[in-house]
Scaffold this active site. Sequence first.
Site, PDB file in Angstrom:
ATOM      1  N   SER A   1     -56.869  54.263  48.859  1.00  0.00           N
ATOM      2  CA  SER A   1     -57.222  53.223  47.897  1.00  0.00           C
ATOM      3  C   SER A   1     -57.833  52.058  48.664  1.00  0.00           C
ATOM      4  O   SER A   1     -58.751  52.258  49.457  1.00  0.00           O
ATOM      5  CB  SER A   1     -55.960  52.865  47.121  1.00  0.00           C
ATOM      6  OG  SER A   1     -56.178  51.782  46.279  1.00  0.00           O
TER       7      SER A   1
ATOM      8  N   HIS B   1     -58.974  55.580  44.359  1.00  0.00           N
ATOM      9  CA  HIS B   1     -58.912  54.694  43.194  1.00  0.00           C
ATOM     10  C   HIS B   1     -60.237  53.970  43.061  1.00  0.00           C
ATOM     11  O   HIS B   1     -60.749  53.441  44.022  1.00  0.00           O
ATOM     12  CB  HIS B   1     -57.776  53.676  43.354  1.00  0.00           C
ATOM     13  CG  HIS B   1     -56.443  54.334  43.409  1.00  0.00           C
ATOM     14  ND1 HIS B   1     -55.328  53.718  43.874  1.00  0.00           N
ATOM     15  CD2 HIS B   1     -56.060  55.586  43.033  1.00  0.00           C
ATOM     16  CE1 HIS B   1     -54.300  54.555  43.786  1.00  0.00           C
ATOM     17  NE2 HIS B   1     -54.720  55.694  43.283  1.00  0.00           N
TER      18      HIS B   1
ATOM     19  N   ASP C   1     -49.243  55.383  45.120  1.00  0.00           N
ATOM     20  CA  ASP C   1     -49.825  56.642  44.674  1.00  0.00           C
ATOM     21  C   ASP C   1     -50.088  57.516  45.906  1.00  0.00           C
ATOM     22  O   ASP C   1     -50.518  57.018  46.939  1.00  0.00           O
ATOM     23  CB  ASP C   1     -51.141  56.350  43.922  1.00  0.00           C
ATOM     24  CG  ASP C   1     -51.674  57.584  43.235  1.00  0.00           C
ATOM     25  OD1 ASP C   1     -50.879  58.506  42.955  1.00  0.00           O
ATOM     26  OD2 ASP C   1     -52.896  57.629  42.978  1.00  0.00           O
TER      27      ASP C   1
END
Lengths: 201, 275
Positions: free
Chosen positions: A20, A47, A140
């Site tokens: 990310s 992301h 995540d």
Amino acid sequence: MIFKEADLKRNYKAIVLGGSAGSFQVMIKILSKIPKEFPLPIIICSHRLKHIRSGFVEALCLKSNKTVEEPLDKDAIKRGKVYLAPSNYHLNVEIGNTFSLSTEEMVNNSRPAIDLTFETAAYVYKEKLIGILLTGANKDGAKGMKRVAELGGLTLVQEPTECVIDTMPKAALAIAKIDYTLKTDDIISFLMQLQAGKEVV
Amino acid sequence: MITVLDLSIAELRKITEVVKEKYSYDFSNYAASSFKRRILRIMELKRISLEQLIEQILKNQFTRDTFLHEITVNVTEMYRDPSFWKTLRMQIPEMLSNRDKLRIWHAGCSSGEEVYSMLILLKELNVLDRVEIIASDIDTSILQKAKEGKISNKNMELNISNYQRSNGLNDFNNYFTIEKDNSVFSKTLLSSVSFREIDLVKAIPFTKCDIILCRNVLIYFNQILQNNVLKLFSDCMFMGGYLVIGAKESIAWCDVASKFTTINLEEKIYKKTKD
Ligand SMILES: C[S@@+](CC[C@H](N)C(=O)[O-])C[C@H]1O[C@@H](n2cnc3c(N)ncnc32)[C@H](O)[C@@H]1O
């Protein structure tokens, strides 16, 4: 950095790569260093902004040796290709070596969610999968890495000290069995030494 | 160590069989990855094992409607992919050019956001009275929600921003009245929609349409089922009719692909040009 022979010699089928905040530069570096002929499919989940449907893929293509594509639903996963999870969809790996997309609820505030791509890939490829998790600002990917490890796959995280934001690799280190914690250059070196990476396509 | 709950292919097959037997719905050609996740989600929510879930289904403790609602993915938004709606806004006049009336079918309309988007668009183009809309879904409870026209206020910010990105012409709020935590969509506009319960797995051709929208539904099916459903759409369409699928779906490889011409590849708009 010395890698275990058995980890390099395994007959891998695919690589999943997640990250990310700050990971874009790392992904570009990795993709610009591995050869065009690198045969393992690389499935990237990163992301991204919801309303920016393209741009990211073009930027990755421009700077890497390989063409990066956003798969369409049920596209076959092919050797030598690099795939990027489209924005606003989860990217699942399906038995039979295809992708399935899903618009289901966000996971860890993210769609695409790294956990989903990693967990579904682990289910399909088991010990023949390499999971790589890079810098990022949320958790995540940690569960996904755990699943990759549980099903026998190899797990690599980016060295937290090198990360722009280390929440993501640290979360994975906290809950999953991680085989190697590596700086970007060592991740690249690992990929270059892979037996499965040297086969002629 | 707690290991993640997971299901084998054999277990998935088993629950699929039970569901088919008990409810007469066939999920065997759904995409396994998301079907599995939905089953696991039910098990987690109810804190039950697969065996217990099967038992509850067999003993009628789990209604068909609840099962359908839990197993389907209903996530939707108004003007999803604003660039598609922008394109459609420009295309509708041409779609109407040699027809008095248009019949539009939203297959898999979920809670209705896609239908409301269409209604506003048609209203703003001043052609609503020339259009008949059918909106269908397999999930009865979500259809009920679609009929009520209620959208939680917390989703409205996204809807408004999508509407603006799609080149919407008016004050978006004019199409809604606020009732506590919900925004309720205009009853007048909603009255031109006929909502129907249709399972695309079992459906047989029931009408001829000018435009069929089936967006983000095919992704939940495997290729066998996608192929059948696309054939159904082709059979439910007038020559010269339009098919619209989700931004990341494809008809390229299906049997009926040769009957369609691509109008807009990026926005996934196709026209039926052969029978
Ligand atoms: C993600 S929603 C899509 C909503 C909207 N079209 C959109 O793009 O935002 C998918 C819908 O497909 C419906 N669906 C799934 N299987 C179906 C079937 N066999 N027949 C009809 N609808 C189905 C689900 O109930 C769900 O409401």
